[in-house]
Scaffold this motif. Structure first.
Motif, PDB file in Angstrom:
ATOM      1  N   GLY A 137      47.760  35.219  45.018  1.00  0.00           N
ATOM      2  CA  GLY A 137      48.162  34.965  43.644  1.00  0.00           C
ATOM      3  C   GLY A 137      47.285  33.944  42.953  1.00  0.00           C
ATOM      4  O   GLY A 137      47.408  33.723  41.741  1.00  0.00           O
ATOM      5  N   LEU A 138      46.385  33.315  43.707  1.00  0.00           N
ATOM      6  CA  LEU A 138      45.456  32.351  43.134  1.00  0.00           C
ATOM      7  C   LEU A 138      44.241  33.068  42.555  1.00  0.00           C
ATOM      8  O   LEU A 138      43.963  34.223  42.898  1.00  0.00           O
ATOM      9  CB  LEU A 138      45.012  31.358  44.207  1.00  0.00           C
ATOM     10  N   PRO A 139      43.482  32.395  41.682  1.00  0.00           N
ATOM     11  CA  PRO A 139      42.266  33.015  41.150  1.00  0.00           C
ATOM     12  C   PRO A 139      41.242  33.270  42.251  1.00  0.00           C
ATOM     13  O   PRO A 139      41.236  32.594  43.285  1.00  0.00           O
ATOM     14  CB  PRO A 139      41.745  31.975  40.150  1.00  0.00           C
ATOM     15  N   VAL A 140      40.399  34.251  42.043  1.00  0.00           N
ATOM     16  CA  VAL A 140      39.242  34.470  42.913  1.00  0.00           C
ATOM     17  C   VAL A 140      38.164  33.490  42.481  1.00  0.00           C
ATOM     18  O   VAL A 140      37.709  33.522  41.327  1.00  0.00           O
ATOM     19  CB  VAL A 140      38.722  35.907  42.813  1.00  0.00           C
ATOM     20  N   GLY A 141      37.747  32.606  43.382  1.00  0.00           N
ATOM     21  CA  GLY A 141      36.741  31.605  43.029  1.00  0.00           C
ATOM     22  C   GLY A 141      37.205  30.759  41.863  1.00  0.00           C
ATOM     23  O   GLY A 141      38.318  30.225  41.858  1.00  0.00           O
ATOM     24  N   ALA A 142      36.357  30.675  40.846  1.00  0.00           N
ATOM     25  CA  ALA A 142      36.691  29.895  39.657  1.00  0.00           C
ATOM     26  C   ALA A 142      37.546  30.673  38.667  1.00  0.00           C
ATOM     27  O   ALA A 142      37.868  30.169  37.588  1.00  0.00           O
ATOM     28  CB  ALA A 142      35.397  29.425  38.973  1.00  0.00           C
ATOM     29  N   GLY A 143      37.882  31.918  39.005  1.00  0.00           N
ATOM     30  CA  GLY A 143      38.733  32.713  38.137  1.00  0.00           C
ATOM     31  C   GLY A 143      38.039  33.259  36.912  1.00  0.00           C
ATOM     32  O   GLY A 143      38.695  33.611  35.923  1.00  0.00           O
ATOM     33  N   ILE A 144      36.698  33.380  36.965  1.00  0.00           N
ATOM     34  CA  ILE A 144      35.958  33.863  35.803  1.00  0.00           C
ATOM     35  C   ILE A 144      35.634  35.350  35.964  1.00  0.00           C
ATOM     36  O   ILE A 144      35.548  35.869  37.075  1.00  0.00           O
ATOM     37  CB  ILE A 144      34.663  33.063  35.575  1.00  0.00           C
ATOM     38  N   THR A 145      35.446  36.029  34.855  1.00  0.00           N
ATOM     39  CA  THR A 145      35.174  37.467  34.862  1.00  0.00           C
ATOM     40  C   THR A 145      33.770  37.804  34.383  1.00  0.00           C
ATOM     41  O   THR A 145      33.378  38.972  34.424  1.00  0.00           O
ATOM     42  CB  THR A 145      36.189  38.208  33.978  1.00  0.00           C
ATOM     43  N   ALA A 146      33.016  36.807  33.934  1.00  0.00           N
ATOM     44  CA  ALA A 146      31.648  37.054  33.460  1.00  0.00           C
ATOM     45  C   ALA A 146      30.798  35.829  33.712  1.00  0.00           C
ATOM     46  O   ALA A 146      31.290  34.692  33.691  1.00  0.00           O
ATOM     47  CB  ALA A 146      31.643  37.401  31.965  1.00  0.00           C
ATOM     48  N   HIS A 147      29.517  36.070  33.983  1.00  0.00           N
ATOM     49  CA  HIS A 147      28.569  34.975  34.201  1.00  0.00           C
ATOM     50  C   HIS A 147      27.169  35.506  33.960  1.00  0.00           C
ATOM     51  O   HIS A 147      26.878  36.669  34.270  1.00  0.00           O
ATOM     52  CB  HIS A 147      28.695  34.442  35.630  1.00  0.00           C
ATOM     53  N   ALA A 148      26.310  34.673  33.417  1.00  0.00           N
ATOM     54  CA  ALA A 148      24.936  35.094  33.132  1.00  0.00           C
ATOM     55  C   ALA A 148      24.255  35.594  34.397  1.00  0.00           C
ATOM     56  O   ALA A 148      24.361  34.977  35.460  1.00  0.00           O
ATOM     57  CB  ALA A 148      24.144  33.923  32.540  1.00  0.00           C
ATOM     58  N   GLY A 149      23.579  36.733  34.292  1.00  0.00           N
ATOM     59  CA  GLY A 149      22.840  37.294  35.412  1.00  0.00           C
ATOM     60  C   GLY A 149      23.649  38.182  36.318  1.00  0.00           C
ATOM     61  O   GLY A 149      23.101  38.775  37.261  1.00  0.00           O
ATOM     62  N   LEU A 150      24.957  38.302  36.072  1.00  0.00           N
ATOM     63  CA  LEU A 150      25.821  39.137  36.895  1.00  0.00           C
ATOM     64  C   LEU A 150      26.280  40.347  36.083  1.00  0.00           C
ATOM     65  O   LEU A 150      26.657  40.213  34.918  1.00  0.00           O
ATOM     66  CB  LEU A 150      27.028  38.348  37.395  1.00  0.00           C
ATOM     67  N   GLU A 151      26.247  41.519  36.723  1.00  0.00           N
ATOM     68  CA  GLU A 151      26.522  42.772  36.027  1.00  0.00           C
ATOM     69  C   GLU A 151      28.021  43.001  35.864  1.00  0.00           C
ATOM     70  O   GLU A 151      28.820  42.662  36.730  1.00  0.00           O
ATOM     71  CB  GLU A 151      25.922  43.955  36.804  1.00  0.00           C
ATOM     72  N   GLN A 152      28.377  43.610  34.728  1.00  0.00           N
ATOM     73  CA  GLN A 152      29.753  43.998  34.465  1.00  0.00           C
ATOM     74  C   GLN A 152      30.009  45.419  34.966  1.00  0.00           C
ATOM     75  O   GLN A 152      29.127  46.283  34.890  1.00  0.00           O
ATOM     76  CB  GLN A 152      30.030  43.953  32.960  1.00  0.00           C
ATOM     77  N   PRO A 153      31.220  45.690  35.485  1.00  0.00           N
ATOM     78  CA  PRO A 153      31.560  47.083  35.774  1.00  0.00           C
ATOM     79  C   PRO A 153      31.671  47.866  34.477  1.00  0.00           C
ATOM     80  O   PRO A 153      32.020  47.299  33.422  1.00  0.00           O
ATOM     81  CB  PRO A 153      32.919  46.966  36.475  1.00  0.00           C
ATOM     82  N   ILE A 154      31.388  49.161  34.531  1.00  0.00           N
ATOM     83  CA  ILE A 154      31.557  49.955  33.319  1.00  0.00           C
ATOM     84  C   ILE A 154      33.036  50.257  33.077  1.00  0.00           C
ATOM     85  O   ILE A 154      33.420  50.617  31.953  1.00  0.00           O
ATOM     86  CB  ILE A 154      30.739  51.256  33.369  1.00  0.00           C
ATOM     87  N   TYR A 155      33.867  50.079  34.127  1.00  0.00           N
ATOM     88  CA  TYR A 155      35.300  50.301  33.989  1.00  0.00           C
ATOM     89  C   TYR A 155      36.000  49.576  35.123  1.00  0.00           C
ATOM     90  O   TYR A 155      35.409  49.382  36.198  1.00  0.00           O
ATOM     91  CB  TYR A 155      35.616  51.801  34.069  1.00  0.00           C
ATOM     92  N   TYR A 156      37.248  49.140  34.879  1.00  0.00           N
ATOM     93  CA  TYR A 156      38.017  48.549  35.968  1.00  0.00           C
ATOM     94  C   TYR A 156      39.504  48.843  35.776  1.00  0.00           C
ATOM     95  O   TYR A 156      39.962  49.169  34.674  1.00  0.00           O
ATOM     96  CB  TYR A 156      37.765  47.046  36.091  1.00  0.00           C
ATOM     97  N   TRP A 157      40.232  48.739  36.897  1.00  0.00           N
ATOM     98  CA  TRP A 157      41.686  48.925  36.894  1.00  0.00           C
ATOM     99  C   TRP A 157      42.373  47.634  37.325  1.00  0.00           C
ATOM    100  O   TRP A 157      41.971  46.998  38.294  1.00  0.00           O
ATOM    101  CB  TRP A 157      42.103  50.008  37.886  1.00  0.00           C
ATOM    102  N   ASP A 158      43.425  47.265  36.633  1.00  0.00           N
ATOM    103  CA  ASP A 158      44.326  46.184  37.032  1.00  0.00           C
ATOM    104  C   ASP A 158      45.700  46.525  36.455  1.00  0.00           C
ATOM    105  O   ASP A 158      45.852  46.487  35.236  1.00  0.00           O
ATOM    106  CB  ASP A 158      43.852  44.833  36.520  1.00  0.00           C
ATOM    107  N   PRO A 159      46.663  46.891  37.314  1.00  0.00           N
ATOM    108  CA  PRO A 159      46.709  46.909  38.776  1.00  0.00           C
ATOM    109  C   PRO A 159      45.725  47.914  39.382  1.00  0.00           C
ATOM    110  O   PRO A 159      45.213  48.790  38.688  1.00  0.00           O
ATOM    111  CB  PRO A 159      48.156  47.315  39.082  1.00  0.00           C
ATOM    112  N   VAL A 160      45.529  47.770  40.689  1.00  0.00           N
ATOM    113  CA  VAL A 160      44.557  48.598  41.380  1.00  0.00           C
ATOM    114  C   VAL A 160      45.092  50.003  41.614  1.00  0.00           C
ATOM    115  O   VAL A 160      46.303  50.242  41.628  1.00  0.00           O
ATOM    116  CB  VAL A 160      44.154  47.989  42.739  1.00  0.00           C
TER     117      VAL A 160
END
Length: 415
Positions: free
Chosen positions: A309-332
């Protein structure tokens, strides 16, 4: 050998609510009058927002296609991978370490001889397979499996062998291991295991992070194979144009990195690019188009949250130099197995991407516009079985594997 009589299960995909057909223009999510999303449950991760419109919860779009579901075979022990042979028979893997052939009449062969020793338990076992592009001449098949390693450890490996048949029983001869993911570990989860040939004849292999803190960290470093998409030649050598061939300290077989557990992989027949779908933690299953040398972020960025239930790492979803998914599901949906539809049997589904759901126990049909998902439809929701794989058969029907101790091969065809 046993012959299994087909059982017909009829499924009607009916129009409901404010959905529109695939052929109609898809309104942007959230726009006035646009269809609502197929997913209506709240996300696990609160306060997260997509990086661009339509990156998640695409509008629920249906083509009002009526189809029937036929059970071609049953009694399989957690089937995992499938590929059609040139004569129309279906080659299958079972996670426990068996390879079988399913005839067009619904008869399952005995398990093939010559299969290497497979580590099984939890998520480990025998995984995806692919035919050599020149199979009609070479008879070679390629498959991924959990191989025992020294010291009681194990690792994802890829082997190739010649498929033979003697007296109705298949066999594997001349087996050679062409790739071993490093390092070996004791964990038996988040393994990856899909293999797919690219149009240029190279072989892509997906490798997970093994569901350990060490594996998560190593998904971001290039001195190992965990959390990576691998690209090798059919003999196991490294293509000279791989992105990290000349980088000191990097493993030359790496194509892309920063992945969690990609259990789905397929070549887009229109762009000829590799697409993958990978498991997120609680939320954050991703559709990606892995490109050479790119970092897809895990575990630095993630949609979703940790199982605690805690964040993954710093809980961020974007960062310079890191690619975004073209689509995601939440819930999985817990994705495994994917197929692009480019056949004629279902004209309304042409251009769709199908993704099997393990946790969701449905087959997701994604409507695509180029590299973007513009609609989503859930099929087989009443099945109640984990969907491990989906491929398009030579007849244009969809062939689906259900992942249970009494797993089935299903055929979806027009009603």
């Amino acid at each position: 050998m046993r012959r299994l009589l087909p059982i017909l299960l009829v499924a009607m995909v009916a129009a409901c609510g404010p959905r529109q057909s695939q052929g109609a223009a898809a309104a942007a999510p959230g726009a006035a009058g646009s269809p609502g999303p197929e997913e209506t449950d709240p996300p696990n991760a609160r306060g997260q927002h997509p990086a661009f419109p339509g990156q998640t919860r695409a509008p629920a779009l249906t083509t009002n296609t009526a189809f029937q579901v036929q059970t071609i075979a049953g009694g399989l022990d957690h089937p995992w991978g499938e590929a059609f042979l040139p004569d129309g028979r279906l080659l299958l893997t079972e996670r426990a370490g068996r390879v079988r052939i399913l005839t067009r009449g619904g008869a399952l062969s005995p398990p093939a001889s010559g299969v290497p020793r497979v580590v099984s338990g939890e998520q480990a076992g025998l995984f995806g397979l692919a035919l050599d592009p020149a199979f009609a001449r070479s008879g070679l098949i390629y498959f991924a499996y959990m191989e025992p390693r020294a010291g009681g450890l194990s690792g994802l490996s890829v082997a190739r062998a010649r498929l033979t048949e003697t007296g109705g029983r298949p066999g594997l001869s001349g087996l050679a291991v062409i790739f071993r993911a490093e390092p070996a570990m004791s964990a038996l989860a988040n393994i990856g295991g899909r293999v797919v040939f690219a149009p240029d004849g190279t072989l892509f292999v997906t490798v997970g992070d093994r569901f350990t803190p060490e594996g998560q960290r190593r998904a971001q470093t290039l001195d190992n194979d965990l959390g990576k998409v691998i690209r090798i030649n059919p003999d196991g050598s490294t293509p000279k144009d791989n992105p990290f061939v000349a980088k000191a300290g990097a493993r030359a077989e790496i194509w892309s990195y920063g992945h969690r557990n990609p259990e789905s992989a397929a070549i887009n027949p229109w762009t000829h690019q590799l697409w993958t779908v990978e498991h997120g933690p609680r939320g954050g299953d991703e559709v990606n188009i892995p490109r050479a040398g790119k970092n897809y972020g895990w575990p630095v960025i993630s949609y979703g949250e940790d199982y605690s239930g805690l964040p993954v790492g710093a809980g961020i979803t974007a960062h310079a130099g890191l690619e975004q998914p073209i689509y995601y599901w939440d819930p999985v949906i817990a994705p495994s197995g994917m197929a692009f539809y480019d056949a004629a049997l279902f004209p309304a589904w042409k251009g769709s991407l199908f993704v099997g759901g393990l946790a969701s126990t449905h087959l997701a049909r994604l409507t695509l516009k180029g590299d973007r998902v513009v609609g989503e439809e859930w099929l087989l929701q009443d099945l109640g079985e984990r969907i491990r794989d989906v491929i398009v058969g030579p007849d244009g029907a969809l062939y689906v594997l259900t992942d249970t101790s009494n797993g089935r091969v299903l055929r979806l065809a027009p009603k």
